[in-house]
Scaffold this active site. Structure first.
Site, PDB file in Angstrom:
ATOM      1  CB  THR A   1      -0.901   0.072   1.247  1.00 39.05           C
ATOM      2  OG1 THR A   1      -0.110   0.438   2.384  1.00 39.05           O
ATOM      3  CG2 THR A   1      -1.601  -1.240   1.512  1.00 39.05           C
ATOM      4  CG  ASP A   2       1.298   5.884  -1.157  1.00 40.51           C
ATOM      5  OD1 ASP A   2       2.209   6.067  -0.332  1.00 40.51           O
ATOM      6  OD2 ASP A   2       1.147   6.600  -2.168  1.00 40.51           O
ATOM      7  CE1 TYR A   3       4.792   7.160   6.145  1.00 36.16           C
ATOM      8  CE2 TYR A   3       2.645   7.730   7.027  1.00 36.16           C
ATOM      9  CZ  TYR A   3       4.017   7.596   7.189  1.00 36.16           C
ATOM     10  OH  TYR A   3       4.594   7.899   8.405  1.00 36.16           O
ATOM     11  CG  ASN A   4      -2.238   5.647   7.822  1.00 35.66           C
ATOM     12  OD1 ASN A   4      -2.196   4.606   8.484  1.00 35.66           O
ATOM     13  ND2 ASN A   4      -3.003   6.674   8.155  1.00 35.66           N
ATOM     14  CB  ALA A   5      -3.418   3.308   1.465  1.00 38.43           C
TER      15      ALA A   5
END
Length: 758
Positions: A284-288
């Site tokens: 995932t992207d950051y904290n998605a």
């Protein structure tokens, strides 16, 4: 050329031997991972799916920080945002010496356009149209990053973007899917190589998918489009990265078909794995995953299950997998076999990186000082940066400047070495770099005098400036006093060079702009310089296309230098004084007004296209207040010399499905300098079952021509080059009439026609 029977047999033997070696290597890997996973608990397998950040760690011993404790508990497969090589090595030591499984860690970072040797931003790199240079850049980045402990980079970003308001346009390769595909593959090859060396690092293609189409150019915003448009205009660079063997893929923040990309089963399984045969892992992207709660999709426990079931393998930062998947298995929402598959994909990546053989393979303090910011790498960065600059205007051949007289260098970018690198240059060290002022003074020596004045702040408004330079605050002075100083310097000069534009923090992530004008304080400075009557050269620093209507109308010469990296000062001086001839061509359209956005050259025609440039025509597709045409089109860029195109001819006016057709054009350097021209070929499918773009880039050539030289440039097309995705999402070509267009940019083209037979 026909190969002999003996040659064919030798080639078949080589290919067969390579296949046997590959199969044997995969077999060894599978046996190793089978044995390892047989010793792992469910919790430890899920731990491999967790990717925490180390960005909160700024001091203290690595042995006592929260990330170290996660590693000891075998609750992470890697980490991101740890810059200190000694700390990275210590984390690998903890794994090797203090855990029973001894599974090495992925050490990730955004090595986007260089490590300490910083290259131009990706949008600038794409303006070189030089895939070899980009592959070289990525390889040098991998050499330096791996010496610093990094083994995984979140690059390339291959999102197609038609809207310059979106700050992350700076991270991509522009608006064209064909060109974007070429660069996507080049980045992957440069970073990963064949994974046989400790200099190779794992590449992560991002952002999958469609992030560059965020509505209103607003970061993290909604994306909504038809699947036909996805496949025809946006998907090609993602697929090209997969075809090049990219080892990991990062999901995007946006929704696709109303579903967050991180939890979109169609996107991650049907397209990425089943159709494109991607065999790496998805992060995932950051904290998605946690942000799915804010979107109103699901709270973290359920969001974690949704993302995992959709095909996401690794959770960046939110800890949703670590804290909730074990219960999901107990509740029957997730099968342990699915956990095994995701864990295996991450272990395979580590195996291919050689980390199980040597966890310290990418921690090389003994060689770091030799390779990081080495003279060889600096020379490459300087050479490549000069390729990326785009000459937008050059009235009366004002550029290049002679090394004589007095040259006034003004503007807030003139003596700001910290601004040269642009966004995502996390390991840059500005203290090592030279500012433009230093480089220009060195370039002229005693032959000329460089006078300097800052001239202005970035903005007139201190609040606006503070927001624009939130990460790297700029020294601020009184704008009126700064302008007076610049006018005094200009009065004593023969020519004025204005170094203006966006500061580095005005492009990249989370810096969308509603206005694309040069900031007000700098615009005031530029107008004052032009009003002196002295010749003015504008050096434009930017991470995106800007609206430059006044500048184009009033400034004699404009050179777009983007953010050129650690060697930008010297590279700019090389071009300004004529040691290098600019050859860059735009890969993103420059609009006349923000109201034209989104905007791209490869748009569909309407039933009522604008029939007359600069004139409002009622009941036609045009604006009341501005032309529909761009300020500068895709592919545009001038040179210090001139190239003429003539005599386009085709080898045939009919193309059969199993045949080929060649298009030849004569290009002549009619100027007084040697130079590189980027010859571009476009096609148009004149009639098709769905509306097709008015033109599409299908080939290009970088050609060096000496002054006076004339050369025939030939391109070859086959039926495959004419394919598109139809309403059934089938990749097809359709018989009928096609146009071939060749020229120096997407607007100035000469045309010929041919017919594809059934």
């Amino acid at each position: 050329m026909q190969m002999s029977k003996k040659t064919i047999i030798i080639l078949l033997c080589v290919l067969t031997a390579s296949h046997v070696v590959s199969v044997a290597q995969d077999s060894d890997m599978n046996r190793f991972i089978d044995a390892l996973m047989s010793r792992m608990t469910l919790h430890e397998k899920i731990g491999q799916l967790n990717l925490p950040t180390g960005n909160e760690i700024v001091s203290g011993l690595a042995t006592n920080d929260p990330l170290a404790e996660l590693i000891r508990r075998q609750e992470c497969g890697g980490f991101l945002n740890v810059k200190d090589p000694a700390r990275i090595r210590e984390y690998q030591r903890i794994v090797v010496e203090e855990t029973d499984l001894k599974i090495p860690l992925l050490a990730g970072a955004d090595i986007v356009h260089g490590y300490q040797t910083v290259f131009p931003i990706p949008l600038a790199l794409s303006c070189s149209w030089d895939t070899t240079a980009v592959e070289r850049m990525a390889h040098i980045s991998a050499i330096e990053a791996s010496a610093g402990g990094i083994n995984w980079t979140y690059s390339p970003m291959v999102d197609i973007c038609h809207d310059a308001r979106w700050g992350r346009i700076a991270e991509g390769s522009g608006e064209d899917p064909y060109l974007g595909s070429k660069f996507a593959a080049a980045y992957v090859r440069g970073y990963q190589g064949d994974m046989s060396s400790g200099d190779n690092i794992l590449s992560c293609m991002k952002h999958y998918a469609l992030y560059g189409a965020s509505e209103a150019g607003l970061d993290y915003n909604t994306v909504d489009m038809s699947r036909i448009r996805m496949f025809n205009e946006y998907f090609a660079p993602y697929q090209a990265a997969v075809d090049a063997g990219v080892g990991s893929v990062m999901t995007s923040f946006n929704v696709v078909d109303g579903v967050p990309a991180t939890a979109n089963r169609w996107l991650l399984n049907d397209v990425l794995r089943d159709s494109w045969h991607f065999d790496g892992f998805v992060v995932t992207d950051y904290n998605a995953i946690e942000e799915m709660d804010v979107r109103g999709v699901a709270k973290l426990p359920e969001a974690s299950v949704l993302a995992f079931q959709a095909g996401t393998d690794m959770d960046m930062v939110s800890s949703g997998f670590l804290n909730h998947l074990e219960k999901a298995v107990a509740d029957g929402k997730v099968k342990e076999e699915q956990i095994d598959s995701a864990c295996r994909r991450i272990l395979e990546a580590k195996y291919r990186l050689g980390l199980f053989d040597n966890p310290y393979r990418h921690c090389k303090p003994e060689t770091a000082s030799e390779v990081i910011y080495s003279p060889e790498h600096r020379a490459a960065a300087r050479e490549i940066a000069a390729e990326t600059f785009v000459l937008l205007k050059n009235s009366d051949n004002l550029l290049p400047l002679a090394r004589k007289g007095k040259i006034a260098l003004v503007g807030p970018m003139a003596d700001a070495r910290e601004q040269m690198c642009g966004m995502w240059a996390l390991s840059c060290d500005p203290s090592k770099y030279r500012s433009l002022l230093e480089s220009m003074r060195d370039a002229v020596g005693d032959s000329a005098e460089i006078l300097y004045a800052k001239g202005s702040n970035i903005y007139l408004d201190s609040v606006m400036e503070a927001g624009a330079a939130a990460w790297r605050p700029l020294e601020r002075g009184d704008n009126d006093r700064l302008l007076s100083e610049a006018l005094a310097v200009a009065e004593n000069a023969d020519v004025i060079v204005a170094a203006l534009g966006e500061c580095a923090e005005m492009s990249g992530e989370s810096v969308s702009r509603s206005s694309l004008d040069i900031p007000d304080a700098q615009s005031r400075l530029l107008k004052a310089m032009v009003a002196t009557g002295k010749p003015v050269v504008l050096l434009l620093f930017t991470g995106r296309p800007l609206t430059l209507n006044w500048e184009v109308a009033n400034v004699p010469a404009i050179l777009d230098v983007w953010y050129g990296g650690s060697e930008a000062g010297d590279a700019i001086a090389d071009v300004v004084f004529g040691d290098k001839t600019p050859a860059g061509k735009l890969t993103a359209t420059f609009p006349r007004a923000v109201g034209q956005l989104p905007m791209a050259y490869n748009h569909l025609s309407t039933g009522r296209p604008d029939p007359e440039e600069g004139v409002f025509n009622h009941y036609q597709s045009n604006y009341l207040d501005v032309s529909t045409k761009p300020l500068f089109p895709f592919g545009y860029g001038l040179s210090y010399t001139k190239f003429d195109y003539s005599d386009l001819r085709l080898s045939n006016d009919v193309l059969s499905p199993d045949g080929k057709i060649t298009a030849t054009v004569t290009v002549t350097n009619t100027g007084n300098r040697d130079g590189i021209e980027i010859v571009q070929l476009y096609i148009r499918d004149c009639y098709a079952s769905i509306c097709r773009p008015v033109k599409e880039l299908k080939a290009f050539r970088r050609v060096f021509l000496k002054k006076g030289e004339c050369r025939d440039i030939t391109f070859e097309l086959t039926e495959k080059d004419l394919r598109f995705y139809n309403t059934d999402l089938q990749h097809v070509s359709e018989p009928g009439e096609f146009s071939i267009m060749i020229g120096p940019n997407s607007s100035d083209l000469i045309c010929a026609k041919f017919t594809l037979t059934d």
